[in-house]
Design an enzyme around this catalytic site. Structure first.
Site, PDB file in Angstrom:
ATOM      1  N   GLY B  15      -2.131  -3.096   5.655  1.00 33.76           N
ATOM      2  CA  GLY B  15      -0.731  -2.490   5.290  1.00 33.76           C
ATOM      3  C   GLY B  15      -0.894  -1.667   3.849  1.00 33.76           C
ATOM      4  O   GLY B  15      -1.183  -2.303   2.931  1.00 33.76           O
ATOM      5  N   GLY B  17       1.905  -0.283   2.201  1.00 35.33           N
ATOM      6  CA  GLY B  17       3.161   0.029   1.784  1.00 35.33           C
ATOM      7  C   GLY B  17       2.961  -0.590  -0.041  1.00 35.33           C
ATOM      8  O   GLY B  17       1.844  -0.287  -0.413  1.00 35.33           O
ATOM      9  N   PHE B  18       3.924  -0.775  -0.470  1.00 34.52           N
ATOM     10  CA  PHE B  18       4.057  -0.910  -1.815  1.00 34.52           C
ATOM     11  C   PHE B  18       3.226  -2.102  -2.315  1.00 34.52           C
ATOM     12  O   PHE B  18       2.200  -2.142  -3.118  1.00 34.52           O
ATOM     13  CB  PHE B  18       5.602  -1.273  -2.197  1.00 34.52           C
ATOM     14  N   GLY B  19       3.373  -3.224  -1.441  1.00 33.63           N
ATOM     15  CA  GLY B  19       2.362  -4.525  -1.607  1.00 33.63           C
ATOM     16  C   GLY B  19       0.691  -4.217  -1.560  1.00 33.63           C
ATOM     17  O   GLY B  19       0.241  -4.472  -2.558  1.00 33.63           O
ATOM     18  N   VAL B  83      -3.681  -3.471  13.876  1.00 27.80           N
ATOM     19  CA  VAL B  83      -4.180  -4.639  13.964  1.00 27.80           C
ATOM     20  C   VAL B  83      -3.747  -5.346  15.110  1.00 27.80           C
ATOM     21  O   VAL B  83      -2.359  -5.297  15.341  1.00 27.80           O
ATOM     22  CB  VAL B  83      -3.994  -5.504  12.595  1.00 27.80           C
ATOM     23  N   GLU B 175      24.286   3.223   1.419  1.00 24.24           N
ATOM     24  CA  GLU B 175      23.642   4.533   1.023  1.00 24.24           C
ATOM     25  C   GLU B 175      23.870   5.723   2.326  1.00 24.24           C
ATOM     26  O   GLU B 175      24.065   6.680   2.035  1.00 24.24           O
ATOM     27  CB  GLU B 175      22.046   4.444   0.856  1.00 24.24           C
ATOM     28  N   ASP B 304       7.500  -7.969   2.365  1.00 21.53           N
ATOM     29  CA  ASP B 304       8.474  -8.265   3.261  1.00 21.53           C
ATOM     30  C   ASP B 304       7.993  -9.225   4.521  1.00 21.53           C
ATOM     31  O   ASP B 304       9.054  -9.813   5.118  1.00 21.53           O
ATOM     32  CB  ASP B 304       9.225  -7.248   4.039  1.00 21.53           C
ATOM     33  N   ALA B 320      10.923  -3.081  -3.120  1.00 21.25           N
ATOM     34  CA  ALA B 320       9.567  -2.723  -3.525  1.00 21.25           C
ATOM     35  C   ALA B 320       9.046  -3.234  -4.610  1.00 21.25           C
ATOM     36  O   ALA B 320       7.799  -3.651  -4.799  1.00 21.25           O
ATOM     37  CB  ALA B 320       9.852  -1.110  -3.881  1.00 21.25           C
TER      38      ALA B 320
END
Lengths: 424, 424
Positions: B15, B17-19, B83, B175, B304, B320
């Protein structure tokens, strides 16, 4: 709509490409109301579509919502609809969902699609490039090919993944081949660990005897040499005889590849079918010298969906400036008719031909003046930015090109649509 | 790869993403080799995804090719792969196409998807927003709804086309609702002829008792009032009981609409399933204080896809900055272990919460300092541009926002993917 507007002469324009949009623009101030129909919600700057396919530009940089382009023209109604047929007797355009639109004057500017000359079964293996979806599909295929090569351990299969075949060496084929070569040789090498993307093969196959056949011999020769210098293999005089999941066959040779791009031919839209009117082999309507459909003075047809020999007896080329000139002519003819003024036949005036070969390489044929190389490339770039609509798009494209030019970075390297399916 | 590199401790990160990306960044210089796996080829700036869905930003403005982000890290290999499972005994990640990757340390940063709480049958009618494809799908649906309304002659059906329902009043729902209202009320009115887009209904339905439940009461109340001022109807305390092709049902009411957007809940990725490890109701892995999976000190899980009470005993929020803090912690822990240094448990430090409500309207909760209105909006905008990666993306987003801000123009108003099918 006011009653007065209802009584006005009603012009229906089908297709908001270069031709249809120009007709709409040039009818400003005329005593008409206009319905502009397109099955897409956006006008597309097709000359730069290959840059979306090769990750240099984003889709929104070369497309505009049609409604937005005519927002200040209250007499223009935009319809997002698909035309299914034309009832010329009732002067009515038939739309999807059973809708109909009557017209006093009809302008067909419905363009062309890529065509496989009787080999439609090749399309899944050799997609063409006419719409934004085509461009994102090609982009996905090109980028996925490198990703697959990175994961592939078998050297033969890896070589097939790293082979890109472009069929057809007209401007689109040349521009695609040159840009894919640069992508492989300049943009990507540092990003991959297992494959050397500089070893990617980019093969441009052309049935004719030279690249850019529409250009003078010396510019063709220059383009050919330039393509080879930036790493494109050019194969001439070899018609392709098969495209399949394993590769491409031409002149008895088989080339294993997973990425074939079709830039070899187009077929006109169904306008001729809708009207039951005579068409040439490529499905192009044969129109009268005033761009009307024979027997139907109230129906004009322009752009890539027609064929007309109005360029000193030669056929008008299928390029954006030609469609725009035809659109302007049709608008002036409609205005003249409404004012009871006589009209002259359409005459095409050729400003020039441009093709980009690669970064800093282009050819331009202005007739008496011929340019090649870096100067031609700058003129090519400035001309294209000039012809984009609006400051927003010009700034955005200029920014994207600055990054490509100065840093070999292409921001639009996104694999989308079906990207979660990594099999195949 | 050199033999020396083969002998290095192998960290596999799933992954980007941010992490996952933060873990990769923070492991720079550590004596490890890294394999970074993602089923997409791009890192996505999810906090601005709603702006792609509402035509304010282009897809390429909030996404980066993952390979490009780690191009200067020769010890990092990027794999574009899905995966399919984890064999924890053999310390092996299983991939699509039968591939496998062994690891010494595994970091799972696989994120979450939207979830329908046992009502997966609602998904076709109420799509959610997690990927670029989700965003272009929502964009298409929103823009097509206005196009359908323009062609619709039946007033009841037209009203249904012009009704937009957002389910869930967390930051994403707020939003989306605010931006759709602005699209209808400011951007589009001049572009349509038959409908007045200012009469579009934007309805935000929330099962709880207030909007932005994660914010303090007074900011929630301000957001609620602001939403109503820009034309959003806010419905609180009403759980949705059905979504279908005709509309939405909540608290006994039926609302006819063709456009429902799901922003009500998420479900963690399948990481817990892969490991057969304990998870909460939303599928989130329960991790130890050092973010490892119980019984597997060599497997970390962050972002998450996990739940952990490391915020003064409260659960860490799914945002994030939290994923990035966890990524940094994991990288530091791996480095400490390799150096034989002790490690402390993970502790989350909350910098603040931000939500945009509309143009010039936002709320920010910095704990002791709370901001609302125009100042909060400017800080929100600057913070988001700051957190984008690279000058290219910052300039591009700033340019897009300038046009939205100064001229109410949204350049990305493109209906793509299936746009030729105008039925439905």
């Amino acid at each position: 709509m006011t009653e007065q507007a209802q009584g006005l002469h009603h012009v229906v324009i089908v297709g908001a490409g270069f031709g249809g949009l120009e007709t709409t623009y040039r009818l400003a101030g005329a005593p008409v109301r206009i319905t502009l129909i397109d099955r897409r919600n956006h006008h597309l700057f097709q000359p730069l579509l290959y840059q979306v396919a090769t990750a240099s530009l984003a889709t929104s940089e070369i497309a505009w919502p049609i409604r937005y382009l005519v927002r200040d023209r209250p007499e223009v109604t935009t319809l997002f609809a698909t035309v299914t047929g034309i009832d010329a007797e009732r002067r009515t355009v038939l739309l999807d969902r059973g809708d109909e639109v009557g017209y006093d004057t009809l302008v067909l500017a419905t363009g062309a699609r890529h065509a496989y000359f009787g080999h439609d079964e090749w399309e899944p293996f050799a997609p063409g490039l006419k719409t934004l979806e085509d461009a994102t599909t090609l982009r996905r295929r090109i980028l996925v090919a490198f990703e697959r090569a990175e994961r592939e351990t078998d050297p033969v299969r890896r070589a097939a993944r790293m082979t890109f075949v472009i069929i057809g060496a007209g401007p689109t084929g040349v521009e695609l081949a040159g840009t894919i070569a640069e992508l492989a040789h300049s943009t990507l090498p540092r990003d991959f660990r297992n494959v050397d993307t500089r070893k990617a093969r980019v093969v441009l196959i052309e049935a004719g005897q030279r690249v850019l056949a529409g250009f003078p011999d010396d510019l063709s020769a220059y383009a050919h040499k330039s393509l080879e210098r930036i790493g494109v293999e050019v194969v001439l005089g070899q018609p392709v005889t098969d495209c399949n999941a394993e590769g491409v066959v031409y002149g008895g040779n088989r080339l294993e590849t997973k990425t074939i791009i079709w830039a070899a031919g187009v077929r006109a839209s169904r306008a001729a079918e809708w009207l039951g009117a005579p068409a040439d082999r490529a499905g192009r309507l044969q129109v009268a010298p005033d761009l009307t459909v024979p027997g139907h003075p109230e129906i004009f047809a322009i752009g890539d969906t027609v064929t007309i020999s109005a360029w000193n007896g030669q056929p008008v080329p299928g390029i954006a400036p030609a469609a725009k000139q035809e659109g302007r002519y049709v608008a002036e003819t409609i205005k003249a008719r409404l004012a009871g003024r006589p009209t002259a036949p359409f005459r095409y005036s050729h400003a020039g031909s441009l093709a980009q070969i690669g970064k800093r390489l282009a050819v331009i044929d202005f007739g008496r003046i011929k340019l090649r190389g870096a100067l031609a490339w700058w003129i090519w770039g400035i001309a294209h930015i000039y012809f984009l609509i609006g400051l927003r798009h010009r700034l955005s494209v200029a920014l994207s090109w600055l990054w490509v030019y100065a840093r070999d970075q292409r921001a639009a390297r996104l694999i989308t649509q079906g990207s979660s399916k990594v099999t195949g």
